[in-house]
Scaffold this motif. Structure first.
Motif, short mmCIF file in Angstrom:
data_model
loop_
_atom_site.label_atom_id
_atom_site.label_comp_id
_atom_site.label_asym_id
_atom_site.label_seq_id
_atom_site.Cartn_x
_atom_site.Cartn_y
_atom_site.Cartn_z
N LEU A 1 0.82 -1.20 0.00
CA LEU A 1 0.00 0.00 0.00
C LEU A 1 0.86 1.25 0.00
N GLY A 2 2.01 1.19 0.69
CA GLY A 2 2.94 2.32 0.63
C GLY A 2 3.50 2.50 -0.77
N THR A 3 3.83 1.40 -1.41
CA THR A 3 4.32 1.46 -2.79
C THR A 3 3.26 2.03 -3.71
N TYR A 4 2.02 1.59 -3.52
CA TYR A 4 0.94 2.12 -4.36
C TYR A 4 0.69 3.60 -4.08
N LEU A 5 0.77 4.00 -2.82
CA LEU A 5 0.56 5.40 -2.47
C LEU A 5 1.54 6.29 -3.22
N LEU A 6 2.80 5.88 -3.27
CA LEU A 6 3.81 6.66 -4.01
C LEU A 6 3.44 6.76 -5.49
N GLN A 7 3.05 5.63 -6.08
CA GLN A 7 2.68 5.64 -7.50
C GLN A 7 1.41 6.47 -7.73
N HIS A 8 0.49 6.41 -6.80
CA HIS A 8 -0.75 7.20 -6.90
C HIS A 8 -0.45 8.69 -6.92
N ILE B 1 11.14 2.77 0.00
CA ILE B 1 9.93 2.02 0.32
C ILE B 1 9.99 0.61 -0.25
N TRP B 2 10.60 0.45 -1.42
CA TRP B 2 10.63 -0.87 -2.07
C TRP B 2 11.53 -1.85 -1.31
N GLY B 3 12.46 -1.34 -0.53
CA GLY B 3 13.36 -2.21 0.21
C GLY B 3 12.73 -2.84 1.44
N TYR B 4 11.54 -2.37 1.82
CA TYR B 4 10.92 -2.88 3.04
C TYR B 4 10.35 -4.29 2.89
N TYR B 5 10.27 -4.78 1.64
CA TYR B 5 9.95 -6.20 1.50
C TYR B 5 11.06 -7.05 2.12
N PHE C 1 8.87 -0.96 11.47
CA PHE C 1 7.47 -1.00 11.07
C PHE C 1 6.75 0.27 11.53
N ALA C 2 7.01 0.70 12.76
CA ALA C 2 6.39 1.93 13.27
C ALA C 2 6.86 3.14 12.48
N VAL C 3 8.15 3.18 12.15
CA VAL C 3 8.69 4.29 11.36
C VAL C 3 8.05 4.31 9.97
N LEU C 4 7.87 3.12 9.39
CA LEU C 4 7.25 3.03 8.07
C LEU C 4 5.82 3.57 8.10
N LEU C 5 5.04 3.20 9.11
CA LEU C 5 3.67 3.69 9.22
C LEU C 5 3.64 5.22 9.33
N ALA C 6 4.55 5.76 10.13
CA ALA C 6 4.62 7.22 10.26
C ALA C 6 5.01 7.86 8.93
N ALA C 7 5.95 7.26 8.22
CA ALA C 7 6.39 7.79 6.92
C ALA C 7 5.26 7.75 5.89
N LEU C 8 4.46 6.68 5.93
CA LEU C 8 3.34 6.59 4.99
C LEU C 8 2.27 7.64 5.29
N ALA C 9 2.03 7.89 6.58
CA ALA C 9 1.07 8.94 6.95
C ALA C 9 1.56 10.30 6.45
N LEU C 10 2.86 10.55 6.59
CA LEU C 10 3.44 11.81 6.12
C LEU C 10 3.37 11.89 4.59
N MET C 11 3.66 10.78 3.92
CA MET C 11 3.60 10.75 2.45
C MET C 11 2.18 11.02 1.96
N TYR C 12 1.20 10.43 2.65
CA TYR C 12 -0.20 10.66 2.28
C TYR C 12 -0.55 12.14 2.42
N TRP C 13 -0.15 12.75 3.52
CA TRP C 13 -0.46 14.16 3.76
C TRP C 13 0.22 15.06 2.73
N ILE C 14 1.48 14.80 2.44
CA ILE C 14 2.21 15.61 1.46
C ILE C 14 1.56 15.48 0.08
N GLY C 15 1.28 14.24 -0.32
CA GLY C 15 0.66 14.03 -1.63
C GLY C 15 -0.70 14.69 -1.75
#
Length: 250
Positions: free
Chosen positions: A147-154, A194-198, A227-241
């Motif tokens: 979902l983080g990967t898709y958010l970036l592409q979105h 983000i892609w490295g988190y797999y 994992f917690a850092v990733l969730l925070a980063a995704l929330a920030l990415m969503y807000w910026i986008g």
């Protein structure tokens, strides 16, 4: 929101986004399940898949997300479609609706993958009980990273008219994620993109015994802080986008 989601479906039903998604995930599943399964493979089948799946996801999912996001957003850049939509609905609501509709495709495709792994293991007769706890963790990490990967592409597909650029980013993400997984001595490299988190959330390791020519799979401690850092980063990415899209001239 409901009206916007229905509108997304009506706009894209003849673009065969779902069919395209299922075709890509079917190719991934075919590659994943191919091969000869000897006695050792059947004995370690459940753990073997947990070891292999993050690598396969790092190859396929970034491209999958790029294709889906591009197919959903490309139609908005043709003519004055985006401007007309922004007259009928707030930009923020439009951003959220398209994101929700796209993530539904991603989650559906991953559910198909999970079901295929389970059914294949049962049919082929993998030894032992299905490790539901481990696969639940795998599902959690795979869905969040995807979902983080898709958010970036979105975000890229909505902000950039030329869809070649987001697709190149998705292709580059495949190579970056794959490259980082082959450099375990550089864990920071995986956490940088983000892609490295797999690979970051790959919690099954493998030791190959060259003498007996057997595999030994073992559990790796999960990095919950990452994992917690990733969730925070995704929330920030969503807000910026979302902020950038709301300020974008259409």
């Amino acid at each position: 929101m409901k009206r916007l989601l229905i509108a997304e479906y009506l706009k894209t039903r003849r673009r065969y986004v779902l069919v395209c998604s299922l075709c890509i995930i079917a190719l991934q599943i075919a590659w994943m399940l191919a091969g000869n399964y000897d006695e050792e493979a059947l004995r370690d089948g459940w753990m073997m898949f947990l070891y292999q799946l993050p690598l396969i996801n790092a190859i396929f999912v970034p491209l999958f997300c790029a294709v889906v996001a591009s197919r959903l957003c490309d139609i908005e850049h043709k003519g004055l479609m985006l401007k007309q939509l922004c007259v009928c609905a707030p930009k923020g609501a439009l951003y959220d609706a398209k994101l929700l509709y796209g993530t539904a495709h991603v989650v559906l495709a991953l559910c198909v993958q999970f079901a295929a792994v389970y059914l294949f293991g049962i049919i082929r007769g993998f030894a032992g009980e299905f490790p539901i706890r481990l696969y639940a963790l795998y599902a959690l990490f795979t869905i969040v990273v995807s979902l983080g990967t898709y958010l970036l592409q979105h975000i890229l597909s909505l902000l950039i008219k030329n869809q070649t650029i987001p697709f190149i980013v998705g292709a580059a993400g495949t190579f970056i994620g794959l490259f980082s997984m082959f450099l375990p001595q550089l864990p920071w490299l995986r956490k940088l993109f983000i892609w490295g988190y797999y690979g970051v959330f790959m919690f099954i390791g493998n030791d190959w015994d060259s003498v007996t020519r057997t595999n030994h799979f073992y559990y790796i401690e999960i990095d919950w802080l990452a994992f917690a850092v990733l969730l925070a980063a995704l929330a920030l990415m969503y807000w910026i986008g979302r902020t950038l899209f709301c300020k974008k001239e259409v």
